[in-house]
Design an enzyme around this catalytic site. Structure first.
Site, short mmCIF file in Angstrom:
data_model
loop_
_atom_site.label_atom_id
_atom_site.label_comp_id
_atom_site.label_asym_id
_atom_site.label_seq_id
_atom_site.Cartn_x
_atom_site.Cartn_y
_atom_site.Cartn_z
N CYS A 9 -16.31 -8.62 6.14
CA CYS A 9 -15.67 -7.35 5.81
C CYS A 9 -14.44 -7.63 4.95
O CYS A 9 -13.54 -8.36 5.35
CB CYS A 9 -15.26 -6.63 7.09
SG CYS A 9 -14.35 -5.12 6.74
N ARG B 242 -17.60 -2.59 18.11
CA ARG B 242 -16.96 -3.86 17.77
C ARG B 242 -15.56 -4.01 18.34
O ARG B 242 -14.70 -3.14 18.14
CB ARG B 242 -16.90 -4.00 16.24
CG ARG B 242 -18.27 -3.87 15.58
CD ARG B 242 -18.20 -4.15 14.09
NE ARG B 242 -19.41 -3.73 13.41
CZ ARG B 242 -20.52 -4.45 13.30
NH1 ARG B 242 -20.57 -5.66 13.82
NH2 ARG B 242 -21.58 -3.97 12.65
N CYS C 117 0.70 4.72 6.95
CA CYS C 117 0.09 4.55 8.28
C CYS C 117 1.06 3.78 9.18
O CYS C 117 1.39 2.61 8.88
CB CYS C 117 -1.24 3.81 8.17
SG CYS C 117 -2.27 4.44 6.82
N CYS D 27 -19.08 2.39 8.88
CA CYS D 27 -18.32 1.70 9.91
C CYS D 27 -17.07 2.56 10.12
O CYS D 27 -16.22 2.64 9.23
CB CYS D 27 -17.95 0.29 9.46
SG CYS D 27 -16.82 -0.53 10.60
N CYS E 266 -19.42 -5.66 4.16
CA CYS E 266 -18.71 -4.41 4.42
C CYS E 266 -17.43 -4.42 3.61
O CYS E 266 -16.84 -5.48 3.39
CB CYS E 266 -18.40 -4.33 5.92
SG CYS E 266 -17.41 -2.91 6.40
N CYS F 101 0.62 0.07 10.25
CA CYS F 101 0.10 -0.93 9.31
C CYS F 101 1.17 -1.82 8.67
O CYS F 101 2.10 -1.34 8.01
CB CYS F 101 -0.71 -0.26 8.22
SG CYS F 101 -1.55 -1.49 7.18
N CYS G 116 0.84 -1.21 0.00
CA CYS G 116 0.00 0.00 0.00
C CYS G 116 0.87 1.26 0.00
O CYS G 116 1.84 1.37 0.76
CB CYS G 116 -0.91 -0.01 1.23
SG CYS G 116 -2.01 1.40 1.30
N1 SAM Z 1 -6.57 0.59 3.20
C1 SAM Z 1 -7.84 0.87 3.73
C2 SAM Z 1 -7.84 2.00 4.73
O1 SAM Z 1 -6.84 2.18 5.41
O2 SAM Z 1 -8.86 2.68 4.87
C3 SAM Z 1 -8.52 -0.32 4.33
C4 SAM Z 1 -7.78 -1.38 5.09
S1 SAM Z 1 -6.98 -0.86 6.60
C5 SAM Z 1 -6.00 -2.24 7.00
C6 SAM Z 1 -8.32 -0.83 7.77
C7 SAM Z 1 -8.04 -0.39 9.18
O3 SAM Z 1 -7.31 -1.38 9.86
C8 SAM Z 1 -7.22 0.86 9.38
O4 SAM Z 1 -7.97 2.02 9.24
C9 SAM Z 1 -6.74 0.70 10.82
O5 SAM Z 1 -7.65 1.34 11.69
C10 SAM Z 1 -6.79 -0.81 11.04
N2 SAM Z 1 -5.44 -1.37 11.28
C11 SAM Z 1 -4.47 -1.57 10.36
N3 SAM Z 1 -3.36 -2.08 10.94
C12 SAM Z 1 -3.61 -2.19 12.27
C13 SAM Z 1 -2.86 -2.64 13.39
N4 SAM Z 1 -1.60 -3.03 13.27
N5 SAM Z 1 -3.45 -2.64 14.61
C14 SAM Z 1 -4.73 -2.20 14.73
N6 SAM Z 1 -5.49 -1.77 13.71
C15 SAM Z 1 -4.95 -1.75 12.49
C1 DTB Z 2 -11.10 -2.21 11.46
O1 DTB Z 2 -11.34 -1.19 12.13
N1 DTB Z 2 -10.41 -3.25 11.89
C2 DTB Z 2 -10.28 -4.25 10.86
C3 DTB Z 2 -11.22 -3.69 9.76
N2 DTB Z 2 -11.54 -2.40 10.24
C4 DTB Z 2 -10.83 -3.68 8.34
C5 DTB Z 2 -8.87 -4.43 10.40
C6 DTB Z 2 -7.90 -4.78 11.48
C7 DTB Z 2 -6.59 -5.03 10.84
C8 DTB Z 2 -5.55 -5.48 11.80
C9 DTB Z 2 -4.23 -5.66 11.19
C10 DTB Z 2 -4.12 -6.78 10.20
O2 DTB Z 2 -4.61 -7.91 10.45
O3 DTB Z 2 -3.50 -6.56 9.16
FE1 SF4 Z 3 -2.75 1.18 3.41
FE2 SF4 Z 3 -2.63 -0.02 5.77
FE3 SF4 Z 3 -2.95 2.61 5.65
FE4 SF4 Z 3 -4.98 0.98 4.86
S1 SF4 Z 3 -4.14 1.18 6.93
S2 SF4 Z 3 -4.22 2.83 3.82
S3 SF4 Z 3 -3.78 -0.72 3.99
S4 SF4 Z 3 -1.13 1.46 4.93
#
Ligand code: SAM
Ligand code: DTB
Ligand code: SF4
Length: 324
Positions: free
Chosen positions: A104, A268, A64, A196, A136, A67, A60
């Site tokens: 989701c 959730r 973030c 959501c 979702c 992530c 990506c």
């Molecule tokens: N790329 C899209 C976005 O960021 O909107 C969708 C997928 S992203 C993985 C969805 C959500 O997962 C993020 O907004 C974040 O709140 C959560 N997330 C990602 N990595 C995480 C982590 N290591 N621990 C907790 N929540 C995480």
């Molecule tokens: C959200 O708030 N939590 C979910 C969903 N929306 C998409 C994602 C959690 C991702 C946790 C890190 C991972 O498994 O990569």
């Molecule tokens: Fe990309 Fe992860 Fe950020 Fe979603 S949370 S925009 S997958 S870097």
């Protein structure tokens, strides 16, 4: 202080100071008001099971800091292309047979681009909706037309998190801003899709940042129908890998405050649940959480063990919310 709301009086004009007072109450008082409101709006014996699937993993362009899927960091996540439609429908059928009523689908995209991949996601949405499940998507930023097309395909909800307070946001993400997030939420709302939207605790933010996030969420009108509260999953290779572990009671407090402010919404338990003790999860349910992710995996990180989950729910006497 009377912090309760009635069904007809959901509030969207919370001030930060009011939220601060709710958040900072002694924990038993906070849990008591959360539990009262929870019982007014929801069946306290039922928990909705949801299942996550990463339909497009890794690489990506966003940065973030939490992530594992960001291309900016070197993590163990293997990049993959968009999954085939059949794999997604089979996954959803299996999830349904395990008690999930909501699927989701997450994609490691900054934003949706029109083209073949988006057409395929639309077909995934149609197929999962045909199974009678809530569906979702979490695909990054969207414009009005894309939101409308997802609505027409049968999408129930769009996940797009604000993550933290506006003040702290820039320390976690520099490649987009709060306004970008809010614009997508507006497009989703306009298309008639439910929202959501939640955040992450344990990023190194302060109480005031958690209060600031809850303020943003609770002043959206309508409230997000679904509020995922994630606890940071600390992933090797990300800048937050060595972040201090979160105090579970801070997680509980955040959930109870969300329940007080947005009593009609689904709150959730999301990422990070596997690090909580059974007792801490029990307190989260007392605090008004009414949903969790089932299955061995979230998007790329492990979830709580399914057998432990079944034992936990049994010991708490909670049952899955059935398909409507
Ligand atoms: N790329 C899209 C976005 O960021 O909107 C969708 C997928 S992203 C993985 C969805 C959500 O997962 C993020 O907004 C974040 O709140 C959560 N997330 C990602 N990595 C995480 C982590 N290591 N621990 C907790 N929540 C995480
Ligand atoms: C959200 O708030 N939590 C979910 C969903 N929306 C998409 C994602 C959690 C991702 C946790 C890190 C991972 O498994 O990569
Ligand atoms: Fe990309 Fe992860 Fe950020 Fe979603 S949370 S925009 S997958 S870097």
């Amino acid at each position: 202080m009377n912090v309760s709301a009635t069904k007809s009086s959901l509030r969207h004009d919370w001030t930060r100071e009011e939220i601060r007072r709710i958040y900072r109450q002694p924990l038993p008082d906070l849990l008591f008001s959360a539990q009262q409101l929870h019982r007014e709006f929801h069946d306290p014996r039922r928990v909705q099971f949801c299942r996550l699937l990463s339909v497009k993993t890794g690489g990506c362009p966003e940065d973030c800091a939490y992530c594992p899927q960001s291309a900016h960091y070197k993590t163990d996540v293997a990049r993959g292309g968009l999954l085939p439609i059949e794999e997604v429908t089979e996954f959803a059928e299996r999830a349904r047979s395990e008690g999930a009523t909501r699927v989701c689908m997450g994609a490691a995209w900054r934003q949706v681009h029109d083209g073949e991949d988006f057409e395929r996601v639309l077909e995934m949405v149609r197929r999962v909706a045909q199974l009678g499940m809530e569906v979702c998507c979490s695909l990054g930023m969207l414009d009005d037309t894309q939101a409308k097309r997802l609505a027409d395909a049968g999408l129930t909800a769009y996940n797009h998190n604000l993550d933290t307070s506006p003040e702290f946001y820039g320390q976690i993400i520099t490649t987009r801003n709060y306004g970008d997030r809010l614009r997508t939420l507006t497009a989703v709302r306009k298309a008639g899709i439910t929202i959501c939207c939640g955040g992450i605790v344990g990023l190194g933010e302060s109480d005031d940042d958690r209060i600031g996030l809850l303020h943003q969420l609770a002043t959206l009108d309508p409230h997000p129908e679904s509020v995922p509260i994630n606890a940071l999953e600390r992933v090797a290779g990300t800048p937050l890998e060595h972040q201090q572990p979160l105090d579970p009671l801070v997680y509980v407090r955040t959930i109870a405050t969300a329940r007080n402010l947005m009593p009609a919404s689904m709150v959730r338990l999301s990422a990070g649940r596997r690090s909580l003790s059974r007792e801490a999860v029990a307190l989260c349910f007392v605090a008004g959480a009414n949903s969790l992710f089932i299955g061995e995996k979230l998007l790329t990180t492990p979830n709580a063990d399914p057998e432990d989950d079944a034992a936990m729910l049994h010991s708490l006497g909670l049952e899955p919310l059935p398909l409507r």
